[in-house]
Scaffold this active site. Sequence first.
Site, PDB file in Angstrom:
ATOM      1  N   TYR A   1     -24.814 -70.983  -9.277  1.00 53.88           N
ATOM      2  CA  TYR A   1     -25.431 -72.158  -9.395  1.00 53.88           C
ATOM      3  C   TYR A   1     -24.873 -73.215  -8.678  1.00 53.88           C
ATOM      4  CZ  TYR A   1     -28.824 -75.686 -11.036  1.00 53.88           C
ATOM      5  OH  TYR A   1     -29.562 -76.976 -11.026  1.00 53.88           O
TER       6      TYR A   1
ATOM      7  N   GLU B   1     -27.496 -76.473  -1.007  1.00 54.88           N
ATOM      8  CA  GLU B   1     -28.874 -77.410  -1.067  1.00 54.88           C
ATOM      9  C   GLU B   1     -28.532 -78.822  -0.540  1.00 54.88           C
ATOM     10  OE1 GLU B   1     -31.579 -76.632  -4.113  1.00 54.88           O
ATOM     11  OE2 GLU B   1     -30.869 -74.688  -4.489  1.00 54.88           O
TER      12      GLU B   1
END
Length: 245
Positions: A170, A177
């Site tokens: 994560y 991102e």
Amino acid sequence: MAFTYIPTSQNPRVSGETVDLATMASFLSTVRRVYLTIYNWMVFVGWFQVLYLALRTLYETDYTHVYHAVEKPLQLAQTAAVLEILHGLVGLVRSPVTATLPQIGSRLYVTWGILWSFPETRTHVLVSSLVISWSITEIIRYSFFGLKEALGFAPSWLLWLRYSTFFIFYPTGITSEVGLIYIALPYIKASDKYCIRMPNKWNYAFDYFYAAIVALGIYFPGGLHMYLYMIGQRKKALSKSGKKD
């Protein structure tokens, strides 16, 4: 006139209706399980292909070619996740839409709103870390749910992976991102793509560059919230598994 009481269990009409409802419920439950099994394994195959192509490309060439190698399966696998929002809305799964929507929305934004829209970002090394983080996470997740729907259970080691690997992937995924959105900013500003300028008949203006900045601002609190949420889900899932054992 005399009335005779007929117990529900002996009333053929009521009994028949009860059987019909039970049969229908069983049928719908089976349809649901078959559909979700097929869905999970199809998307699993898509993400497995993404990971395989990414790793093969890194081995044979370098990170600048990764996006080109994975583009189509990445877009298909990630876009298929939109159905998960619908699954939550109609009650096919118990996952809350409030948790599903932000994660899927952010990934779709990066997939289509950044990588597809601005080719200049595609050769960056962060594409590789993004693709690998996403694909490993999803391979584990979809195989876990695929087995649960098909067999009614998943092995304990897969349960552990499902609720533990996010500690690594994560942060690497969300960092990739954010990094790719940041890298895209000058290209977004220069291109004027997706912008709506005044004057127009709607009397409305939209600047994609500032929208991207807002998205970056949301990532930190949103990402932290999701991370803590997943830690909570991990505690619940593993504690339930421990009690069963």
